[in-house]
Design an enzyme around this catalytic site. Structure first.
Site, PDB file in Angstrom:
ATOM      1  CG  ASP A 286       2.086  -1.630  -7.203  1.00  0.00           C
ATOM      2  OD1 ASP A 286       1.000  -1.421  -6.644  1.00  0.00           O
ATOM      3  OD2 ASP A 286       2.683  -2.724  -7.158  1.00  0.00           O
ATOM      4  CB  CYS A 336      -1.289  -4.899  -2.174  1.00  0.00           C
ATOM      5  SG  CYS A 336       0.377  -5.060  -1.491  1.00  0.00           S
TER       6      CYS A 336
END
Length: 415
Positions: A286, A336
């Site tokens: 991530d 994100c």
């Protein structure tokens, strides 16, 4: 582009919580909490809530019948605080910029976000810069507590009554520690894509604050070996704290730079880094990113130079991820953000750089496909997930997955 920019500037129309699979969950606690709020708001209709899956709770907005309480005073908060209020948060002291001198405890105030960024901390008079109404609240700290003690204030300065978004003001504390975790829906989906199983060796390369880490542990029924790395010691302590809170024991968290986590001469002991190549069944990357998928994005301070820099650290991390992944293992890459360079561009780069990598379906496919014309063919676009408002005929995402933060997920295997 105008539609997309507007989408980024608005909060999602719902809040999601991840439910701890290791603990029993009781919906009545949430219903009772909302009933108390409804009585305080003088409305009889509760927001709708439901389980999207056994580990994902969706909470929708208050009905439109609610009307905001009249307020004659105004509090100015910074743009980050304003965005949080629109997502259902209270106003915490560090975010308060302008505060009237005549405010008393429990006064009802209007909360405005400073969009221009020109409000001086401690402003006493009405702010004339660009601002956005984000909600109403009641004062819980006085001006002297905020500005005149010579120390950084903390705690709730204004308790939000109702955000302009009508999202419920709620947090994890209504349940005992570790039962629910406030987490964006695509972030929860990311855990589903990793699909942690008992007895697997899993590496979470950029793990702080540990929400995805603990999700993986819970999916594996706390019976995997999960290594969580972050290069900042304070963040690693937060990971450990969250593991304790959520009753997770299979996670080992270390302060370490993941761009150096692979070594042919590993000195790690008792699961500590660095690691030999081909060590892990699954790797979650991530990646640090520009964060341009966060919603609502009321102010963007990122420069073109900063934007350009992210792909280089992402490539370093991807190189390490490929090294430590076992043949036949699964590597999940996520961000994100909404930029092509950090998403489809990274997938294209990785496939060209590492012949041993094969793109696989990032199942379950809830987001839309990757963007067309950005380096991936239709078969590859279908395998990845991009969470955005666009409707792509290649795979149309359900409305709830189009009203999230901007997010991207890709999955690979090593051959």
């Amino acid at each position: 582009m105008e539609k997309f920019t507007k989408w980024l500037s608005e909060p999602p129309k719902y809040t999601t919580f991840r439910i701890n699979r290791l603990s029993p969950f009781n919906c009545d606690i949430l219903k009772n909490f909302l009933s108390i709020q409804a009585a305080e708001l003088n409305t009889s209709t509760l927001p709708n809530f439901y389980l999207l899956t056994s580990d994902c709770l969706v909470l929708e907005r208050w009905p439109e019948e609610y009307t905001n309480v009249n307020a004659t005073k105004t509090v100015i908060v910074d743009s980050l605080c304003a965005a949080a209020v629109l997502r259902g948060a209270n106003v915490f002291a560090p975010g308060v910029m302008g505060f009237p001198v005549d405010c008393k405890l429990n006064d009802v105030v209007e909360i405005y976000g400073d969009l221009s960024g020109h409000c001086k901390r401690g402003l006493k008079v009405e702010y004339s810069g660009e601002k956005l109404f984000v909600g109403t609240g009641t004062v819980k700290m006085l001006r002297n507590d905020l500005y005149n003690k010579g120390i950084q204030p903390s705690g709730i300065a204004v308790k939000t009554i109702m955000p302009a978004s009508r999202l419920p003001v709620i947090n994890e504390q209504i349940y005992p520690d570790g039962i629910i975790v406030l987490q964006n829906l695509p972030s929860i989906v990311c855990g589903w894509v990793v699909d942690a199983r008992p007895n697997e060796y899993i590496l979470d390369m950029c793990a702080a604050p540990g929400n995805k880490t603990t999700h993986l542990a819970e999916m594996a029924n706390d019976k995997a070996v999960i290594i969580a790395l972050d290069k900042t010691s304070q963040k690693v302590e937060k990971i450990k704290e969250n593991c304790i809170k959520q009753g997770v024991t299979c996670v080992r968290a270390y302060t370490f730079d993941s761009t150096k986590c692979s070594s042919n001469e590993s000195i790690g002991r008792d699961f500590s880094p660095p690691y030999y190549p081909n060590s892990f069944d699954k790797v979650l990357l991530d990646a640090p990113c520009s964060g341009l998928g966060q919603r609502p994005m009321l102010k963007n301070k990122i420069t073109p130079k900063m934007l350009e820099s992210y792909k280089f650290v992402q490539r370093k991390l991807m190189s390490m991820a490929v090294e430590v992944l076992k043949v036949g293992g699964r590597l999940v890459y996520s961000t994100c953000t909404v930029t092509v360079d950090e998403n489809e561009g990274m997938v294209q780069w990785a496939l060209q750089k590492f012949p041993c990598l094969k793109l696989i379906s990032a199942h379950p496919l809830h987001g839309g496909p990757g963007l067309a014309g950005c380096g991936l063919n239709d078969e590859q676009r279908f395998m990845v997930q991009r969470f955005s408002p666009e409707v792509d005929p290649l795979r149309e995402a359900e409305p709830i997955y189009r009203d999230t933060i901007g997010f991207f997920i890709a999955a690979f295997t090593k051959i």
